[in-house]
Scaffold this motif. Structure first.
Motif, short mmCIF file in Angstrom:
data_model
loop_
_atom_site.label_atom_id
_atom_site.label_comp_id
_atom_site.label_asym_id
_atom_site.label_seq_id
_atom_site.Cartn_x
_atom_site.Cartn_y
_atom_site.Cartn_z
N ARG A 1 46.21 104.68 -8.10
CA ARG A 1 45.41 105.82 -7.49
C ARG A 1 46.16 106.96 -7.00
O ARG A 1 47.27 106.76 -6.30
N THR B 1 41.60 111.00 -3.38
CA THR B 1 40.28 111.11 -4.34
C THR B 1 39.27 110.46 -3.88
O THR B 1 38.29 110.75 -4.72
N THR B 2 39.31 109.59 -3.23
CA THR B 2 38.05 108.57 -2.84
C THR B 2 37.90 108.69 -1.15
O THR B 2 38.53 108.23 -0.61
N ALA C 1 41.60 109.45 2.31
CA ALA C 1 40.85 110.73 1.74
C ALA C 1 39.86 111.16 2.45
O ALA C 1 38.90 112.27 2.30
N ASN D 1 37.42 117.26 2.39
CA ASN D 1 38.30 117.26 1.33
C ASN D 1 37.51 117.49 0.03
O ASN D 1 36.94 116.72 -0.56
N ALA E 1 38.19 118.29 -2.74
CA ALA E 1 38.78 117.76 -3.82
C ALA E 1 38.44 116.30 -4.39
O ALA E 1 38.71 115.96 -5.35
N LEU E 2 37.54 115.73 -3.67
CA LEU E 2 37.10 114.55 -3.77
C LEU E 2 36.46 114.25 -5.00
O LEU E 2 35.62 115.12 -5.46
N ALA E 3 36.82 113.11 -5.86
CA ALA E 3 36.30 112.66 -6.91
C ALA E 3 35.30 111.69 -6.88
O ALA E 3 34.21 111.71 -7.74
N TYR E 4 35.53 110.77 -5.98
CA TYR E 4 34.52 109.65 -5.64
C TYR E 4 34.25 109.42 -4.23
O TYR E 4 34.84 109.96 -3.32
N ASP F 1 37.63 105.62 -13.08
CA ASP F 1 38.68 106.76 -13.88
C ASP F 1 38.58 106.24 -15.50
O ASP F 1 38.81 107.12 -16.27
N ARG G 1 30.58 108.61 -8.52
CA ARG G 1 31.25 109.80 -8.80
C ARG G 1 30.55 111.09 -8.25
O ARG G 1 29.05 111.34 -8.36
#
Length: 353
Positions: A27, A31-32, A57, A107, A109-112, A135, A183
């Motif tokens: 990872r 991002t989470t 994160a 944050n 930029a978090l993806a999840y 992912d 997501r």
């Protein structure tokens, strides 16, 4: 608790989950994030926060008017806290939306995001595994795993919750529970949870996600340990009443074809919780009192469900009895929803603990 649930998960779901558990987790840090929601969870909240404190994160705790020091506890652990405005009715949906909003400030930029209830302890490695799974599957909006009950041996009601968590089929499903890794882009695409729902907000959002082309997936990996803390019949009754309320809300929003969301559950509750007893009583009063013998359909239904159960005999019989008896509070929950909507009553949580 649902009738007719699969007792053996699909083979493809087991294989996929095994691949998820055995594959190395790689990872990118940050991002989470995690959104924890709660109200007066006490030591359960400490266990929850400590189980995710190693994630870098961002962690946000959203408090819905606790009076037990939950806010101070969270801040002492270095967690960002959002205290909901007391002037606006509390809902779990509103809490999750506010938590995600704050998390994105912390944050961007978090993806999840991992949504988790404050009465749950998170399994080690779960968040990383779930994020890795997302992912690898860009068409999946939400992945969730096994929720287990902490003390199923302490009460029949806790045991019933544990059975309920376990009975959810694996693989692609129509909805998720309160604990899930989602997501962020998908959640934002459908504008998150509906804040005006006092319960059933997760499956309702999943309806909109699926309509937008996303998929929901349930894997067998351990996700959380939940502490229902249900030790009285009145608590269980209120929990089932809340379930009926949620079914009625769901049917009102998405009950039209082809979705038919909540319709089957709502219909079963009306049939078993109201129609059958009313018809039998009318026959007994207007025709012949022996019509009361028709009520034997209830114990016969318990026997049928118990005999088709795939668990230990004790669990099968308790589950069967709960499914049948539970139709009465579910029906009352639907009736409450209809009355609330007719009166345009303000939102009020249905809490069982």
């Amino acid at each position: 608790m649902r009738e007719g649930q699969a007792s053996t998960p699909p083979r493809h779901a087991i294989q996929m989950s095994a691949d998820l558990a055995s594959s190395p987790v790689q990872r990118v840090p940050g991002t989470t994030g995690v959104v924890v929601i709660g109200r007066n969870e006490g030591d359960r909240l400490r266990s929850c926060l400590e189980s995710v404190c190693s994630l870098g994160a961002g962690i946000v705790y959203v408090d819905s008017g606790s009076t037990d020091g939950s806010v101070a506890l969270s801040r002492s652990l270095g967690v960002v806290v959002v205290e909901l405005d007391l002037r606006v009715p509390f809902t779990a949906a509103r809490a999750r939306n506010e938590g995600l909003r704050k998390l994105m400030e912390v944050n961007p930029a978090l993806a999840y995001v991992f949504f988790v209830d404050g009465d749950c302890e998170v399994a080690t490695g779960w968040v990383e595994k779930a994020a890795s799974f997302l992912d690898e599957h860009p068409d999946i909006a939400i992945v969730w795993g096994r929720r287990r009950e902490r003390h199923p041996e302490k009460s029949v009601y806790n045991m019933l919750c544990d059975i309920e968590w376990w009975d959810v089929p694996l693989g692609e499903v129509k909805s998720c529970g309160g604990d899930c890794v989602a997501r962020v882009s998908a959640i934002r695409q459908v504008n998150g949870y509906r804040p005006d729902l006092i319960c059933g907000e997760e499956p309702e959002m999943c309806v909109r996600l699926r309509q937008a082309g996303w998929r929901i997936w349930h894997v067998s990996d351990d996700m959380t340990v939940h502490d229902a803390a249900i030790y009285r019949f009145s608590q269980w009754w209120k929990r089932m009443l809340r379930g009926g309320y949620a079914a009625a809300q769901g049917a009102a929003l998405h009950g039209a074809p082809p979705e038919r969301h909540g319709v089957a559950q709502a219909r079963r509750a009306w049939i078993w919780g109201l129609c059958i007893p009313v018809v039998v009583l009318l026959l007994a009063f207007l025709v012949v009192w022996q019509a009361l013998l028709l009520l034997i359909v209830y114990p016969l239904q318990v026997i049928r469900l118990a005999l088709y159960g795939k668990r230990a005999p004790r669990e099968n019989w308790w589950r069967a009895a709960a499914l049948v008896v539970g139709k009465f509070p579910e029906m009352l929950g639907q009736l409450k929803f209809l009355l609330d909507r007719f009166r345009r009553a303000p939102l009020r949580l249905i809490e069982y603990k």
